[in-house]
Design a protein around this motif. Structure first.
Motif, mmCIF file in Angstrom:
data_model
loop_
_atom_site.group_PDB
_atom_site.id
_atom_site.type_symbol
_atom_site.label_atom_id
_atom_site.label_comp_id
_atom_site.label_asym_id
_atom_site.label_seq_id
_atom_site.Cartn_x
_atom_site.Cartn_y
_atom_site.Cartn_z
ATOM 1 N N THR A 104 0.825 -1.204 0.000
ATOM 2 C CA THR A 104 0.000 0.000 0.000
ATOM 3 C C THR A 104 0.861 1.256 0.000
ATOM 4 N N LEU A 105 1.905 1.248 0.848
ATOM 5 C CA LEU A 105 2.812 2.404 0.897
ATOM 6 C C LEU A 105 3.526 2.602 -0.436
ATOM 7 N N LEU A 106 3.920 1.501 -1.065
ATOM 8 C CA LEU A 106 4.604 1.594 -2.352
ATOM 9 C C LEU A 106 3.694 2.188 -3.424
ATOM 10 N N ILE A 107 2.428 1.787 -3.410
ATOM 11 C CA ILE A 107 1.475 2.321 -4.394
ATOM 12 C C ILE A 107 1.240 3.808 -4.162
ATOM 13 N N PHE B 1 2.139 9.430 -5.951
ATOM 14 C CA PHE B 1 2.669 10.781 -5.741
ATOM 15 C C PHE B 1 3.755 11.110 -6.767
ATOM 16 N N PHE B 2 4.589 10.117 -7.087
ATOM 17 C CA PHE B 2 5.654 10.335 -8.055
ATOM 18 C C PHE B 2 5.088 10.633 -9.441
ATOM 19 N N VAL B 3 4.077 9.865 -9.854
ATOM 20 C CA VAL B 3 3.455 10.091 -11.166
ATOM 21 C C VAL B 3 2.772 11.454 -11.202
ATOM 22 N N ALA B 4 2.080 11.809 -10.097
ATOM 23 C CA ALA B 4 1.423 13.120 -10.036
ATOM 24 C C ALA B 4 2.440 14.252 -10.121
ATOM 25 N N TYR B 5 3.590 14.045 -9.454
ATOM 26 C CA TYR B 5 4.650 15.063 -9.507
ATOM 27 C C TYR B 5 5.178 15.235 -10.932
ATOM 28 N N LEU B 6 5.410 14.127 -11.630
ATOM 29 C CA LEU B 6 5.909 14.213 -12.999
ATOM 30 C C LEU B 6 4.909 14.907 -13.920
ATOM 31 N N LEU B 7 3.626 14.544 -13.776
ATOM 32 C CA LEU B 7 2.609 15.142 -14.644
ATOM 33 C C LEU B 7 2.458 16.642 -14.374
ATOM 34 N N ALA B 8 2.411 16.991 -13.087
ATOM 35 C CA ALA B 8 2.249 18.401 -12.748
ATOM 36 C C ALA B 8 3.469 19.213 -13.167
ATOM 37 N N GLY B 9 4.672 18.660 -12.912
ATOM 38 C CA GLY B 9 5.889 19.375 -13.291
ATOM 39 C C GLY B 9 6.017 19.524 -14.790
ATOM 40 N N THR B 10 5.677 18.474 -15.523
ATOM 41 C CA THR B 10 5.751 18.543 -16.986
ATOM 42 C C THR B 10 4.755 19.558 -17.532
ATOM 43 N N ALA C 97 10.768 18.905 -21.129
ATOM 44 C CA ALA C 97 9.707 19.412 -20.256
ATOM 45 C C ALA C 97 9.585 18.587 -18.985
ATOM 46 N N ILE C 98 10.133 17.396 -18.993
ATOM 47 C CA ILE C 98 10.087 16.550 -17.792
ATOM 48 C C ILE C 98 11.003 17.167 -16.739
ATOM 49 N N PRO C 99 10.517 17.403 -15.524
ATOM 50 C CA PRO C 99 11.355 18.027 -14.489
ATOM 51 C C PRO C 99 12.486 17.096 -14.051
ATOM 52 N N HIS C 100 13.656 17.699 -13.848
ATOM 53 C CA HIS C 100 14.847 16.975 -13.390
ATOM 54 C C HIS C 100 15.151 15.782 -14.284
ATOM 55 N N LEU C 101 15.118 16.023 -15.583
ATOM 56 C CA LEU C 101 15.351 14.938 -16.539
ATOM 57 C C LEU C 101 16.741 14.347 -16.373
ATOM 58 N N GLU C 102 17.736 15.187 -16.097
ATOM 59 C CA GLU C 102 19.107 14.685 -15.946
ATOM 60 C C GLU C 102 19.215 13.712 -14.778
#
Length: 277
Positions: free
Chosen positions: A205-208, A213-222, A236-241
């Motif tokens: 559950t914690l992993l999901i 949150f990680f996917v939401a961060y990528l979508l919002a940042g992009t 456009a992807i944040p912190h791509l490097e």
């Protein structure tokens, strides 16, 4: 002639498929009790009993005090040997196929002759628990038949017994035309499924949650970098490097761990000095 033979084969095949489907439907019961689901399937094959609770002879037979009872659970009676010998069998196969049209038949002596009475049909089979507080005990299979003069029934208690088939060795007359007997059979044992505990654990559950949150961060940042900053393409992807260098960092971490475990062995061997003779 060939067309007639093919027609007969198709009729037999359809009859078999129909009886198999009917058998499976009338001999199943699912009951939830506590945190478990109890599934009974009396006609399902097992390792030792390929026909489940059904008698491989085509019928069960029990006789007590002059009364003779034939029955088959979850299906109709089939007599390849020892057929019933009694009068008034019109309601269950007729005189030439006595017993072949019902699931239970009883013969009682009357005036020096045995008279047949149909007491059960597979179409009217009902399955219930022996003890609602203890589903693992087994089930009661009740088959009945309604006639013009009498309403008859047979109740067979199928107790769970993993050791094998025992019985029937008891015949009780409950009413005027109501009978009861007992079987012990592995098919009376339910397959249990836990209703709780099959869900996700706390770590999953914690992993999901972290992944969401990680996917939401990528979508919002992009979206922010694309629409507000005007950055196009993969940049456009944040912190791509950081994400591109992540596999190399993980690989370097594994290499450092391997070196750390190897160093004590190499250091231990280097403490020895060569000896010249």
């Amino acid at each position: 002639m060939a067309i007639r033979d093919d027609y007969i084969k198709w009729v037999i095949l359809i009859t078999i498929l129909y009886r198999v489907g009917t058998t499976n439907s009338v001999c199943e019961l699912s009951v939830s009790h506590g945190d478990k689901l109890y599934n009974f399937s009396l006609a399902s094959p097992t390792w030792k009993y390929p026909h489940g609770v059904l008698s491989e002879d085509g019928f069960y037979k029990i006789a007590r005090n002059g009364t003779v009872l034939w029955f088959q659970l979850c299906d109709g009676l089939i007599f390849n040997h020892d057929p019933p010998r009694c009068f008034d069998c019109q309601d269950c196969g007729g005189p030439s196929h006595c017993g072949m049209g019902c699931s239970a038949l009883v013969a009682n002596p009357l005036g020096g002759y045995y008279v047949c009475t149909t007491i059960g049909r597979s179409s009217s089979t009902k399955v219930n628990l022996i003890d609602e507080k203890n589903p693992s005990m087994g089930v009661v299979v009740k088959i009945s038949s309604s006639g013009v003069l009498t309403n008859c029934s047979l109740s067979v208690s199928v107790f769970c017994d993993s050791n094998g088939l025992q019985g029937p060795n008891l015949l009780e007359t409950v009413g005027t035309c109501d009978y009861a007997t007992v079987l012990r059979h592995p098919s009376g044992c339910a397959k249990t499924v836990s209703l709780h505990g099959n869900g996700l654990g706390w770590f999953s559950t914690l992993l999901i949650i972290v992944l969401c949150f990680f996917v939401a961060y990528l979508l919002a940042g992009t979206a922010y970098r694309y629409f507000s900053l005007g950055i196009r393409g993969v940049h456009a992807i944040p912190h791509l490097e950081v994400w591109l260098s992540l596999p190399h960092r993980i690989q370097g971490l594994f290499r450092s761990l391997i070196r750390r475990f190897r160093r004590p062995t190499q250091g231990h061997r280097s403490t020895y000095s060569p000896v010249n003779f």
